[in-house]
Write a protein that holds these residues in place. Sequence first.
Motif, PDB file in Angstrom:
ATOM      1  N   LEU A   2       1.187  -1.431  -0.090  1.00 30.50           N
ATOM      2  CA  LEU A   2       0.043   0.254   0.148  1.00 30.50           C
ATOM      3  C   LEU A   2       0.745   1.005   0.050  1.00 30.50           C
ATOM      4  O   LEU A   2       1.905   1.586   0.285  1.00 30.50           O
ATOM      5  CB  LEU A   2      -0.376   0.299   1.434  1.00 30.50           C
ATOM      6  CG  LEU A   2      -1.858   0.749   1.601  1.00 30.50           C
ATOM      7  CD1 LEU A   2      -3.533   0.825   0.697  1.00 30.50           C
ATOM      8  CD2 LEU A   2      -2.479   1.033   2.820  1.00 30.50           C
ATOM      9  N   GLN A 135      -5.537  -7.178   3.412  1.00 23.52           N
ATOM     10  CA  GLN A 135      -3.394  -7.849   4.022  1.00 23.52           C
ATOM     11  C   GLN A 135      -3.239  -8.306   2.109  1.00 23.52           C
ATOM     12  O   GLN A 135      -2.536  -7.991   1.696  1.00 23.52           O
ATOM     13  CB  GLN A 135      -3.018  -9.163   4.987  1.00 23.52           C
ATOM     14  CG  GLN A 135      -3.127  -8.534   5.975  1.00 23.52           C
ATOM     15  CD  GLN A 135      -2.900  -9.089   7.260  1.00 23.52           C
ATOM     16  OE1 GLN A 135      -3.593 -10.515   7.125  1.00 23.52           O
ATOM     17  NE2 GLN A 135      -2.050  -9.113   8.620  1.00 23.52           N
ATOM     18  N   ALA A 138      -3.207  -5.641  -0.519  1.00 25.39           N
ATOM     19  CA  ALA A 138      -1.763  -4.870  -0.435  1.00 25.39           C
ATOM     20  C   ALA A 138      -1.087  -5.626  -1.394  1.00 25.39           C
ATOM     21  O   ALA A 138       0.188  -5.395  -1.669  1.00 25.39           O
ATOM     22  CB  ALA A 138      -1.832  -4.741   1.193  1.00 25.39           C
ATOM     23  N   ALA A 212      -4.458  -3.132   4.581  1.00 24.02           N
ATOM     24  CA  ALA A 212      -3.335  -3.058   4.087  1.00 24.02           C
ATOM     25  C   ALA A 212      -2.323  -2.193   3.918  1.00 24.02           C
ATOM     26  O   ALA A 212      -0.973  -1.978   4.132  1.00 24.02           O
ATOM     27  CB  ALA A 212      -4.322  -2.364   3.109  1.00 24.02           C
ATOM     28  N   ALA A 216       3.065  -0.166   6.459  1.00 24.85           N
ATOM     29  CA  ALA A 216       3.600   0.471   4.937  1.00 24.85           C
ATOM     30  C   ALA A 216       4.271   1.568   5.678  1.00 24.85           C
ATOM     31  O   ALA A 216       4.288   2.441   4.517  1.00 24.85           O
ATOM     32  CB  ALA A 216       2.291   0.771   3.898  1.00 24.85           C
TER      33      ALA A 216
END
Length: 239
Positions: A2, A135, A138, A212, A216
Motif C-alpha cells: 500500500l 493484507q 496490499a 492493507a 507500510a
Amino acid sequence: MLVAAAVCPSPPLLVPEVAAGAAPELGAARAACADALGVLAAARPDRLVVVGPADLSGRGPHPAGTPGSFRGFGVDLDVTLGAAGPDPGAAERELPPSLAVAAWLLERTGWADAPVEGLGVGEPLAAERCIEAGQTIAAQAGRVALLVMGDASACRTLKAPGYLDERAAAFDAEVARALGAADVAALKTLDAELAYELKAAGRAPWQVLAGAAEGAGLAGTLLYDDAPYGVGYLVAAWS
C-alpha cells in the motif's frame, strides 16, 4: 504494498443531482474528497482498489467496467467503475451505492492513473476477516492505492437516521483521530458491536484499510470532519 489511501464518506448525497437543493451543504466534503483523490494520484499506484460497505447483493469483487446508477435515489444518472474493460463479468450486476459514489468521485476528478477494481464488504464481516482482506489486497501489486468509502455513526442528533445516541460523538472522534494519524492499531480494534449499534457503515472498510496498511509506514491527514444530517462524514488521506 500500500502506497496511499483516501477515506471518503459514502452517502449518495455527495452527488449534487441526488442532493438537489441541499447540494451546497456538502460542497466542502466534495472538495476534501477531491483533495484526497489527488493524494492517490500523486502516489502513482499500479492499481486502485475501491472498498465500500455493501448489502448481500453487492458484496465481493467488482471488476473495472462494472456499471452503477443512482436511479434508486430518483436520479437518472449512470456511472462506471474505472475504464470499461473487456471483462464479461463486469455487467453481471450493478455497483452497490457506496461504490457507485466512489465511481462518481473518480469520474468527477478524471481518474486515469491506474486500473480500478472494487470490493463490497458486508457490515457483519469480522475484524479479522477485514484485516486479512486488506493484507491480500496490499500483496497483489507492487504499488497499491485504496479508496475507502464509509460513514461514521448515524446517531449524532435527534433527527439523525439512528436518532441521538450519546456514545456517537466519542466514537466518531476516535475514528477521526485514528484516520488522521494513520493509526492502524486503533482501526484494527474498533468495537464492531458498538459500530453496528451506532450504524457506522465504515467500520468494515476501515478495518480492510488497517490490514492493507500494516507495515507500510504511511502518514495520515484528516481533511474533513463534520456531521451534516446527524451522520459522521470523514475524509482522510494517507501517503
